[in-house]
Scaffold this motif. Structure first.
Motif, PDB file in Angstrom:
ATOM      1  N   HIS A 141      -6.781 -19.949  -7.576  1.00  0.00           N
ATOM      2  CA  HIS A 141      -7.321 -18.967  -8.516  1.00  0.00           C
ATOM      3  C   HIS A 141      -7.831 -17.742  -7.759  1.00  0.00           C
ATOM      4  O   HIS A 141      -8.224 -17.809  -6.603  1.00  0.00           O
ATOM      5  CB  HIS A 141      -8.460 -19.580  -9.328  1.00  0.00           C
ATOM      6  N   ARG A 142      -7.798 -16.628  -8.452  1.00  0.00           N
ATOM      7  CA  ARG A 142      -8.296 -15.351  -7.936  1.00  0.00           C
ATOM      8  C   ARG A 142      -7.456 -14.808  -6.779  1.00  0.00           C
ATOM      9  O   ARG A 142      -7.913 -13.942  -6.015  1.00  0.00           O
ATOM     10  CB  ARG A 142      -9.776 -15.447  -7.537  1.00  0.00           C
ATOM     11  N   THR A 143      -6.240 -15.314  -6.625  1.00  0.00           N
ATOM     12  CA  THR A 143      -5.324 -14.730  -5.640  1.00  0.00           C
ATOM     13  C   THR A 143      -4.935 -13.326  -6.093  1.00  0.00           C
ATOM     14  O   THR A 143      -4.715 -13.074  -7.285  1.00  0.00           O
ATOM     15  CB  THR A 143      -4.059 -15.599  -5.506  1.00  0.00           C
ATOM     16  N   THR A 144      -4.848 -12.408  -5.161  1.00  0.00           N
ATOM     17  CA  THR A 144      -4.366 -11.062  -5.477  1.00  0.00           C
ATOM     18  C   THR A 144      -2.883 -10.975  -5.158  1.00  0.00           C
ATOM     19  O   THR A 144      -2.349 -11.727  -4.335  1.00  0.00           O
ATOM     20  CB  THR A 144      -5.140 -10.000  -4.679  1.00  0.00           C
ATOM     21  N   TRP A 145      -2.219 -10.035  -5.817  1.00  0.00           N
ATOM     22  CA  TRP A 145      -0.766  -9.910  -5.714  1.00  0.00           C
ATOM     23  C   TRP A 145      -0.385  -8.477  -5.361  1.00  0.00           C
ATOM     24  O   TRP A 145      -1.054  -7.528  -5.775  1.00  0.00           O
ATOM     25  CB  TRP A 145      -0.100 -10.300  -7.034  1.00  0.00           C
ATOM     26  N   SER A 146       0.699  -8.341  -4.622  1.00  0.00           N
ATOM     27  CA  SER A 146       1.222  -7.026  -4.250  1.00  0.00           C
ATOM     28  C   SER A 146       2.694  -6.930  -4.630  1.00  0.00           C
ATOM     29  O   SER A 146       3.417  -7.925  -4.615  1.00  0.00           O
ATOM     30  CB  SER A 146       1.081  -6.795  -2.735  1.00  0.00           C
ATOM     31  N   THR A 147       3.111  -5.718  -4.980  1.00  0.00           N
ATOM     32  CA  THR A 147       4.521  -5.518  -5.306  1.00  0.00           C
ATOM     33  C   THR A 147       5.362  -5.532  -4.033  1.00  0.00           C
ATOM     34  O   THR A 147       4.915  -5.139  -2.958  1.00  0.00           O
ATOM     35  CB  THR A 147       4.729  -4.187  -6.038  1.00  0.00           C
ATOM     36  N   ALA A 148       6.595  -6.020  -4.160  1.00  0.00           N
ATOM     37  CA  ALA A 148       7.488  -6.106  -3.003  1.00  0.00           C
ATOM     38  C   ALA A 148       8.911  -6.267  -3.493  1.00  0.00           C
ATOM     39  O   ALA A 148       9.155  -6.625  -4.659  1.00  0.00           O
ATOM     40  CB  ALA A 148       7.110  -7.279  -2.109  1.00  0.00           C
ATOM     41  N   ALA A 172       2.093 -13.213  -3.362  1.00  0.00           N
ATOM     42  CA  ALA A 172       0.698 -13.602  -3.159  1.00  0.00           C
ATOM     43  C   ALA A 172       0.188 -13.070  -1.822  1.00  0.00           C
ATOM     44  O   ALA A 172       0.790 -13.325  -0.781  1.00  0.00           O
ATOM     45  CB  ALA A 172       0.577 -15.117  -3.224  1.00  0.00           C
ATOM     46  N   ASP A 173      -0.907 -12.346  -1.868  1.00  0.00           N
ATOM     47  CA  ASP A 173      -1.491 -11.781  -0.639  1.00  0.00           C
ATOM     48  C   ASP A 173      -2.124 -12.885   0.200  1.00  0.00           C
ATOM     49  O   ASP A 173      -3.031 -13.590  -0.256  1.00  0.00           O
ATOM     50  CB  ASP A 173      -2.559 -10.742  -0.990  1.00  0.00           C
TER      51      ASP A 173
END
Length: 275
Positions: A141-148, A172-173
């Motif tokens: 939970h609370r994982t941050t995400w980045s576009t790729a 997933a960062d």
């Protein structure tokens, strides 16, 4: 401490459990406890191992008698580890005791479209298992995400012709699978493109080659994507991918490796273009 569940693939746990039983049957004269698997943390990754081997790790051909958890790892170039290994110290997962022995449940699950085994600590040294059709999340939970833009290393086999396209994704960062693969999720539209591309690759292969290589096929079933293994004349379902709470599909998580387009040694068509 309360640990999140630790997930293992049923298709990997079942043969390991059957092997443990066969080893236990061959050592009835010793003082070993009842049939079980050993759940421990090895090199920072939770694993199930068969205690029936003399060295607990290898057969005569060098294959490891263990199954790594399909669990997100905190990823750094020099080190990978689980956030909270639940099996440190080691725990025992019984196979033949309890109201419904786990070995019976594993055997039945193989024909009931169930694909995951979730382990939780039980007491000081024990463990309990829950068998599920799919896992609700792939990262904490609370994982941050980045576009790729990501590409597939392989789908089902290293011999599978890699998908020739890159796909837009959220990754997933700071988390990867135990092979170093990115944990990615896709919009429904992109997931549909992946399904279409996998089908196109299978259509280009002779049926005998697809069966021999044990490749993976994808199909829609309502909102779910069925992930099937082609083996000989049979097609067996090995997982189902459902949309998450944000309507993204984590297609391929813990099955085949995703990597950044910039890290791939092979030429790929950029996202948004057809080959």
């Amino acid at each position: 401490m309360t640990y999140p569940k630790t997930w293992f693939r049923l298709a990997e746990v079942t043969p390991l459990a059957l092997h443990a039983l066969s080893c236990a049957g061959a050592r009835r004269g010793d003082t070993a406890p009842g049939e079980h698997l050993r759940w421990s943390s090895i090199d920072g990754v939770d694993r199930l191992t068969c205690p029936g081997q003399p060295d607990d790790t290898h057969d005569g051909g060098g294959d490891r008698y263990d199954v790594p958890a399909a669990t997100a790892l905190m990823w750094r170039p020099e080190r990978q580890r689980q956030l909270h290994p639940a099996a440190d110290p080691a725990r025992t997962l019984p196979l033949t005791t309890g109201p419904i022995p786990l070995i019976h449940a594993l055997r039945k699950a193989r024909t009931a479209a169930l694909h995951w085994v979730a382990l939780s600590p039980d007491g000081e040294h024990g463990a309990v298992a829950q068998i599920s059709a799919h896992r609700p999340q792939i990262v904490p939970h609370r994982t941050t995400w980045s576009t790729a833009e990501v590409v597939a290393r392989s789908v089902g086999s290293d011999l599978y012709p890699y998908l020739p396209r890159a796909y837009p994704a959220l990754v997933a960062d700071g988390w990867r699978d135990h092979t170093g693969g990115l944990l990615a999720r896709f919009t429904r539209a992109t997931a549909a493109e992946i399904v279409r591309d996998v089908r196109a690759h299978l259509a280009d292969l002779p049926a005998a080659d697809a069966a021999r290589l044990g490749l993976i096929g994808l199909d829609w079933h309502g909102d779910a994507i069925l992930i099937n293994r082609i083996a000989g004349a049979t097609i067996g379902q090995i997982d189902r991918c459902y949309p998450d709470g944000d309507s993204y599909y984590s297609l391929g998580a813990y099955l085949w490796g995703w990597q950044h387009l910039s890290d791939s040694p092979w030429p790929h068509v950029p996202a948004g273009r057809r080959p």
